[in-house]
Design a protein around this motif. Sequence first.
Motif, short mmCIF file in Angstrom:
data_model
loop_
_atom_site.label_atom_id
_atom_site.label_comp_id
_atom_site.label_asym_id
_atom_site.label_seq_id
_atom_site.Cartn_x
_atom_site.Cartn_y
_atom_site.Cartn_z
N SER A 126 0.82 -1.21 0.00
CA SER A 126 0.00 0.00 0.00
C SER A 126 0.86 1.26 0.00
N LYS B 153 2.15 1.69 -3.49
CA LYS B 153 1.10 2.17 -4.38
C LYS B 153 0.88 3.67 -4.22
N ILE B 154 0.85 4.13 -2.97
CA ILE B 154 0.67 5.56 -2.73
C ILE B 154 1.80 6.36 -3.39
N TYR C 38 1.30 6.29 -7.19
CA TYR C 38 0.17 7.11 -7.64
C TYR C 38 0.44 8.60 -7.55
N THR C 39 1.31 9.00 -6.62
CA THR C 39 1.48 10.44 -6.35
C THR C 39 2.85 10.99 -6.73
N TYR D 271 -2.98 16.59 -7.11
CA TYR D 271 -3.59 15.55 -6.28
C TYR D 271 -4.99 15.96 -5.83
N THR E 164 -7.44 9.55 -7.98
CA THR E 164 -6.18 9.34 -7.26
C THR E 164 -6.39 9.52 -5.77
N LYS E 165 -7.17 10.54 -5.38
CA LYS E 165 -7.46 10.74 -3.96
C LYS E 165 -8.14 9.52 -3.37
N VAL F 18 -5.55 6.67 -3.05
CA VAL F 18 -4.60 6.92 -1.96
C VAL F 18 -5.28 6.73 -0.61
N GLU F 19 -6.47 7.28 -0.46
CA GLU F 19 -7.19 7.15 0.81
C GLU F 19 -7.49 5.69 1.12
N ASN G 157 -5.72 3.12 0.22
CA ASN G 157 -4.48 2.48 0.64
C ASN G 157 -4.08 2.89 2.05
#
Length: 59
Positions: free
Chosen positions: A16, A19-20, A23-24, A32, A38-39, A42-43, A45
């Motif tokens: 996780s 992944k964050i 993604y960012t 973002y 994407t938010k 991320v949330e 994860n």
Amino acid sequence: MSERDDVLLLVDISDSINKILLYTSSFTFEDYTNDPKTKDAVERNFEIIGEGFKALNRF
């Protein structure tokens, strides 16, 4: 969450985090905040990370 082997929980947490970062990594904060997919990813994860730590502290 069912009881899982601690190693598997740590793998989930690590996955996780990765992944964050994936993604960012190319996003500014403004990018973002303007990208709801994407938010959400991320949330989610961060939720997985929290659930993993909670399961590790079950004792």
